[in-house]
Design an enzyme around this catalytic site. Structure first.
Site, PDB file in Angstrom:
ATOM      1  N   CYS A  76      16.405  79.965  41.896  1.00  0.00           N
ATOM      2  CA  CYS A  76      17.807  80.003  42.704  1.00  0.00           C
ATOM      3  C   CYS A  76      18.143  79.007  43.107  1.00  0.00           C
ATOM      4  CB  CYS A  76      17.239  81.084  43.891  1.00  0.00           C
ATOM      5  SG  CYS A  76      18.575  81.435  45.176  1.00  0.00           S
ATOM      6  N   CYS A  91      19.584  78.737  46.600  1.00  0.00           N
ATOM      7  CA  CYS A  91      18.420  78.763  47.725  1.00  0.00           C
ATOM      8  C   CYS A  91      17.669  77.659  47.940  1.00  0.00           C
ATOM      9  CB  CYS A  91      17.324  79.822  47.405  1.00  0.00           C
ATOM     10  SG  CYS A  91      18.001  81.524  46.904  1.00  0.00           S
ATOM     11  N   ASP A  92      17.389  76.834  46.872  1.00  0.00           N
ATOM     12  CA  ASP A  92      16.217  75.737  46.816  1.00  0.00           C
ATOM     13  C   ASP A  92      16.955  74.292  46.326  1.00  0.00           C
ATOM     14  OD1 ASP A  92      14.502  77.342  47.047  1.00  0.00           O
ATOM     15  OD2 ASP A  92      13.993  77.765  45.157  1.00  0.00           O
TER      16      ASP A  92
END
Ligand code: NAP
Length: 309
Positions: free
Chosen positions: A136, A139-140
């Site tokens: 992701c 997300c990261d």
């Protein structure tokens, strides 16, 4: 605990499930959306949706997901956090068993569980998950500010991830096993115009390499044409090689295609009366937010029709 029966249970709270909930609740049905984590699905993990109508300049994924949930809840859709493990879709009412031990009963069911990222299955991938290997980018990505990142894949997700990461990272390599992208042309044009993105074509990932500190240090790829191995030093590997439908809990209960997607007709009806499929989990050709919400509306309307018989 066994909950009292609702008109429509919606398994999965992505755009398809939330839209099914909106239509069902607004149509006067009792609707319960059962979602494993937080509603939004893949949408909530997508940085920018540029092809959802009505949002010039693009819609932020998490915001669109949040608003979809809010809108459905405003009309009375209930949400509960639980992980569905098994279903009995031919019982009356239909039974949904979850990891909490709770059992949910419903007169009709909309399956909208979407899909999860496919893994590469190469050495280093599982060991380094969360230590530089990610599924992701939104997300990261921020963990790798001004570092070198590799994206593996050639579809819309990989292309979108590479563009997103290019704004954060010093350099992004896009590793793809063929010599052209499957992604929509506009992504290709935008990637080519992004100076810190480098394509690595015809490259098969062999392994992901850890550094002394136990985090990602490099990726090793093999050139399909020459057989030569190349090591690319990097801090992160974002794997974006497609999706696997979340249908494990359905095996034996409903017809699935060879890819594991739920077979339904254009009305989102499965062969099991009162059971509908919507969104990415459904066997179909175009998986987009816009087709997921269309499925959700269709499934809820057909559920209402079924319940009225
Ligand atoms: P996808 O379209 O299925 O693409 C997967 C990519 O990964 C393909 O390029 C494939 O290569 C490659 N691949 C598959 N297995 C691999 C392996 N073992 N090793 C290396 N590469 C591998 O998946 P996606 O990009 O996740 O997209 C999923 C769906 O969501 C699609 O329908 C997509 O259109 C949609 N989506 C849309 C948008 C948007 O419109 N904005 C954004 C994201 C996703 P080959 O090309 O060689 O098969």
């Amino acid at each position: 605990m066994t909950a009292s029966s609702v008109d429509v249970a919606i398994i999965g709270g992505g755009p398809a499930g939330l839209t099914a909930g909106l239509y069902a609740a607004r149509g006067g049905l009792s609707a319960l959306c059962i979602e494993r984590i937080t509603p939004g699905g893949q949408l909530a993990q997508t940085h920018l949706i540029e092809n959802y109508p009505g949002f010039p300049g693009g819609a932020e994924g998490w915001k669109l997901a949040y608003d979809m949930q809010q809108q459905a809840q405003d009309f009375g859709m209930q949400v509960c956090a639980d992980d569905v493990q098994a279903v009995d879709l031919t019982a009356d009412p239909k039974r949904i068993k979850a990891a909490s031990g709770n059992e949910y009963l419903a007169r009709s069911v909309v399956i909208a569980t979407g899909a999860r990222p496919r893994h590469l299955g190469v050495p280093g991938e599982e060991e380094l998950a969360g230590k530089g290997v990610s599924y992701c980018a939104t997300c990261d990505g921020n963990f790798f500010k001004d570092k070198v990142a590799v994206v593996v894949g050639g579809g819309n997700t990989a292309a979108g991830d590479a563009l997103y990461l290019a704004r954060i990272c010093k350099k992004v390599y896009l590793v793809h096993r063929r010599n052209s992208l499957r992604a929509t042309k506009i992504y290709h044009d935008n990637l080519q115009a992004t100076p810190n993105v480098e394509f690595v074509w015809n490259a098969i990932t062999q392994r992901i390499v850890a550094g002394d500190d136990g985090t990602v240090a490099a990726i090793e790829v093999e050139d399909q044409e020459t057989g030569r191995l190349r090591t690319i030093d990097c801090s992160a590997v974002f794997v974006a090689v497609g999706l696997i439908p979340n249908t494990d809990f359905l095996y034996g209960s409903i017809d699935l295609d060879e890819g594991g997607y739920v077979i339904s007709d254009e009305r989102c009806e499965t062969k099991v009366p009162g059971v509908f499929a919507a969104g990415d989990v459904r066997s179909k050709t175009l998986r987009q937010v816009v087709t997921a919400v269309a499925d959700g509306a269709q499934a809820a309307e057909r559920a209402a029709e079924y319940l009225a018989i």
